[in-house]
Design a protein around this motif. Structure first.
Motif, PDB file in Angstrom:
ATOM      1  N   VAL A   1       0.822  -1.255  -0.147  1.00 52.22           N
ATOM      2  CA  VAL A   1       0.115  -0.090   0.105  1.00 52.22           C
ATOM      3  C   VAL A   1       0.845   1.275  -0.112  1.00 52.22           C
ATOM      4  O   VAL A   1       0.424   2.119  -0.646  1.00 52.22           O
ATOM      5  CB  VAL A   1      -0.795   0.004   1.320  1.00 52.22           C
ATOM      6  CG1 VAL A   1      -1.721   1.179   1.254  1.00 52.22           C
ATOM      7  CG2 VAL A   1      -1.686  -1.102   0.950  1.00 52.22           C
TER       8      VAL A   1
ATOM      9  N   GLU B   1       1.845   1.923  -3.434  1.00 50.97           N
ATOM     10  CA  GLU B   1       0.886   2.515  -4.253  1.00 50.97           C
ATOM     11  C   GLU B   1       0.682   3.855  -4.001  1.00 50.97           C
ATOM     12  O   GLU B   1       0.428   4.620  -4.789  1.00 50.97           O
ATOM     13  CB  GLU B   1      -0.302   1.705  -3.984  1.00 50.97           C
ATOM     14  CG  GLU B   1      -0.600   0.245  -4.555  1.00 50.97           C
ATOM     15  CD  GLU B   1      -1.965  -0.363  -4.124  1.00 50.97           C
ATOM     16  OE1 GLU B   1      -2.856   0.257  -4.477  1.00 50.97           O
ATOM     17  OE2 GLU B   1      -2.075  -1.465  -4.019  1.00 50.97           O
TER      18      GLU B   1
ATOM     19  N   LEU C   1       1.046   6.914  -6.546  1.00 49.81           N
ATOM     20  CA  LEU C   1       0.057   7.985  -6.807  1.00 49.81           C
ATOM     21  C   LEU C   1       0.402   9.203  -6.438  1.00 49.81           C
ATOM     22  O   LEU C   1      -0.151  10.208  -7.339  1.00 49.81           O
ATOM     23  CB  LEU C   1      -1.284   7.316  -5.586  1.00 49.81           C
ATOM     24  CG  LEU C   1      -2.468   8.477  -5.771  1.00 49.81           C
ATOM     25  CD1 LEU C   1      -3.129   8.353  -7.166  1.00 49.81           C
ATOM     26  CD2 LEU C   1      -3.395   7.869  -4.817  1.00 49.81           C
TER      27      LEU C   1
ATOM     28  N   CYS D   1      -5.589   8.943  -1.530  1.00 52.13           N
ATOM     29  CA  CYS D   1      -4.847   8.072  -0.491  1.00 52.13           C
ATOM     30  C   CYS D   1      -5.654   7.339   0.655  1.00 52.13           C
ATOM     31  O   CYS D   1      -5.604   6.002   0.788  1.00 52.13           O
ATOM     32  CB  CYS D   1      -3.574   8.697   0.197  1.00 52.13           C
ATOM     33  SG  CYS D   1      -2.474   9.147  -0.769  1.00 52.13           S
TER      34      CYS D   1
ATOM     35  N   GLU E   1      -8.952   6.787   0.346  1.00 50.53           N
ATOM     36  CA  GLU E   1      -9.778   5.805  -0.272  1.00 50.53           C
ATOM     37  C   GLU E   1      -9.228   4.666  -0.583  1.00 50.53           C
ATOM     38  O   GLU E   1      -9.609   3.438  -0.236  1.00 50.53           O
ATOM     39  CB  GLU E   1     -10.209   6.185  -1.764  1.00 50.53           C
ATOM     40  CG  GLU E   1     -11.445   7.284  -1.654  1.00 50.53           C
ATOM     41  CD  GLU E   1     -11.442   7.974  -3.000  1.00 50.53           C
ATOM     42  OE1 GLU E   1     -12.352   9.015  -2.818  1.00 50.53           O
ATOM     43  OE2 GLU E   1     -11.308   7.431  -3.983  1.00 50.53           O
ATOM     44  N   ARG E   2      -7.810   4.633  -1.006  1.00 50.18           N
ATOM     45  CA  ARG E   2      -7.142   3.354  -1.242  1.00 50.18           C
ATOM     46  C   ARG E   2      -6.552   2.694   0.035  1.00 50.18           C
ATOM     47  O   ARG E   2      -6.752   1.372   0.099  1.00 50.18           O
ATOM     48  CB  ARG E   2      -5.759   3.771  -2.026  1.00 50.18           C
ATOM     49  CG  ARG E   2      -4.843   2.620  -2.206  1.00 50.18           C
ATOM     50  CD  ARG E   2      -5.447   1.535  -3.288  1.00 50.18           C
ATOM     51  NE  ARG E   2      -4.777   0.206  -3.380  1.00 50.18           N
ATOM     52  CZ  ARG E   2      -5.411  -0.697  -2.662  1.00 50.18           C
ATOM     53  NH1 ARG E   2      -6.419  -0.691  -2.059  1.00 50.18           N
ATOM     54  NH2 ARG E   2      -4.711  -1.958  -2.802  1.00 50.18           N
TER      55      ARG E   2
ATOM     56  N   GLN F   1      -9.758   0.809   1.309  1.00 54.46           N
ATOM     57  CA  GLN F   1     -10.126  -0.465   0.568  1.00 54.46           C
ATOM     58  C   GLN F   1      -9.106  -1.426   0.713  1.00 54.46           C
ATOM     59  O   GLN F   1      -9.423  -2.636   0.932  1.00 54.46           O
ATOM     60  CB  GLN F   1      -9.730  -0.187  -0.959  1.00 54.46           C
ATOM     61  CG  GLN F   1     -10.909   0.622  -1.615  1.00 54.46           C
ATOM     62  CD  GLN F   1     -10.455   1.166  -3.223  1.00 54.46           C
ATOM     63  OE1 GLN F   1      -9.132   0.814  -3.747  1.00 54.46           O
ATOM     64  NE2 GLN F   1     -11.189   1.818  -3.701  1.00 54.46           N
TER      65      GLN F   1
END
Lengths: 336, 118
Positions: A55, A58, A62, A178, A180-181, A184
């Protein structure tokens, strides 16, 4: 058997309690940190529960992607392409422009993202600070104004040579993506994107997030500390982060769309606390331009944010919905 | 089963749990350190319990750091604005940041703030 029962019960209790405690191996809940450079600032990320670092990787990718897309200074960003051509079909730029239009609409134009030529004249986007004279500023007036921004079906178009600067929204938008990711992926954490704070989820020990609000007078002190739970976005706009001094006067980087000059008043800083990073970012700029009294009126009208105002005389005002979250610090309550 | 035996067993359970909690929260407390980051990379970790002088190079410039009495300060830097020099000796967040050199110094200590909005 009757004698064994309490022993078994005791063992069950102990093992159950051990499950509830933070795991000393703590791999799923260990903190992982990164400090990256993006959007012309330092971004500190602390994640809990990102065991394999995927994460974090990611989020880093992003943030770098957003940097490339939304930078007003990078020569090859999508935003620079818009400013050169007057058109874009970039969905992210459209989303940010739409939010800016919305906030500008209900704040009487206090948020204006077309002030890039004026910001350049003052030297805020180049670092070569200067005080332009009135004639120079008036000559730029034809290039600015939210009415020069039109949302199209696919993107954004600009008229009369207008240019966008998304600095008042981009970090807040980044925080929102960030968050939201992370949600999830089931990862908690605290993001500090150039001073914008985004909390996500719950700390491993279950305690609230403890967030300080910086004192504009002294970088080593806090006006207040807040105890917050869950996902919250906090954004401050003030005159103490980016500014220059000339002839004893302070010129901060936040420009008043009416005067085309740096905001000058009795307000040193305003902090917005709300659920959306993008909204918090856009609104904090507008509230700083409006000043405290108009900001209080807006708070009562809308009811979708909380705020802290730091006045030059040292008074700190906190909206009623946030007052019970203050852990430390002296303040006056803004009532409904 | 006698009441006394139950009380003794529950007391034993309570003591074991208290021991576990103390071990988790007291034993795991980290030593206080400062992390020096430059442009996304952790350059070094500095123990604040030991006095020392350090020089870090970021590719964009240099900063000299000094640790005294458990606090860290930037004492010299190649940056033009010198904001990092005015941060004062610190042993807790907010981080010391030198934007021109893309340097940030973060502090880790149990019980400090999770972040500072500014």
């Amino acid at each position: 058997m009757k004698k064994l029962l309490p022993v078994l019960l005791a063992l069950v209790l102990i093992f159950s309690a051990c499950e509830l405690l933070p795991d000393s191996g703590a791999k799923p809940q260990a903190a992982s940190d990164a400090s990256i450079w993006a959007m012309d600032t330092v971004m500190d990320l602390r994640l809990y529960g990102d065991a394999d670092g995927s994460v974090m990787a990611e989020l880093t990718a992003l943030l770098n992607e957003l940097d490339r897309e939304l930078s007003a200074v990078s020569e090859d960003s999508a935003l620079t392409a818009l400013n050169e051509s007057g058109r874009t079909d970039n969905a992210r730029i459209r989303l940010l422009a739409a939010e800016a239009q919305r906030v500008s609409g209900f704040t009487g134009g206090a948020l204006d993202i077309t002030l890039l030529p004026v910001s350049r004249a003052w030297g805020f986007s180049t670092g070569s600070y200067r005080v332009p004279d009135t004639a120079e500023l008036e000559a730029l007036r034809g290039l600015v104004g939210m009415d020069k921004l039109t949302l199209t079906d696919e993107g954004v178009s600009l008229s009369d040579g207008a240019m966008l600067d998304l600095g008042a929204l981009a970090k807040g938008y980044a925080a929102e993506l960030c968050r939201e990711r992370m949600e999830q992926a089931g990862v908690a954490g605290r993001l500090s994107l150039g001073g914008n704070i985004q909390t996500v989820g719950t700390k491993p020990d279950g305690s609230d997030w403890l967030i300080g609000v910086q004192d504009p007078e002294d970088e080593n002190r806090y006006l207040l500390t807040l105890r917050l739970s869950g996902a919250k976005a906090l954004v401050t706009s003030g005159d103490y982060q980016r500014y220059f001094m000339q002839d004893g006067l302070r010129y901060c980087h936040i420009l008043d769309p009416e005067t085309l000059a740096p905001v000058r008043g009795t307000l040193r800083a305003v902090t917005v606390v709300t659920d959306s990073g993008l909204y918090a970012d856009a609104l904090s700029t507008a509230l700083f331009v409006l000043g405290r009294e108009a900001g209080e009126v807006l708070w009562r009208e809308r009811g979708d944010f909380e705020a802290i105002w730091a006045e030059a005389d040292g008074t700190v005002w906190v909206t009623a919905g946030l007052a019970d979250k203050v852990a430390e610090g002296e303040f006056e309550v803004v009532g409904p | 089963m006698k009441t006394r035996t139950w009380i003794l067993l529950l007391a034993a359970v309570f003591l074991v749990l208290a021991g576990i909690v103390a071990w988790q929260y007291l034993g795991a407390k980290p030593a206080q350190t400062a992390e020096v980051w430059a442009d996304g990379k952790l350059l070094r970790t500095i123990e604040l319990s030991q006095d020392g002088d350090y020089r870090v190079e970021t590719g964009l410039g240099w900063n000299e750091l000094r640790v005294r009495d458990g606090k860290l300060a930037v004492t010299a830097a190649s940056c033009p604005d010198g904001d990092c020099l005015r941060c004062g000796p610190r042993n807790a967040d907010p981080p010391i940041v030198c934007l021109p050199n893309r340097l940030s110094i973060r502090f880790s200590e149990a019980g400090t703030l999770d972040g500072v909005v500014k």
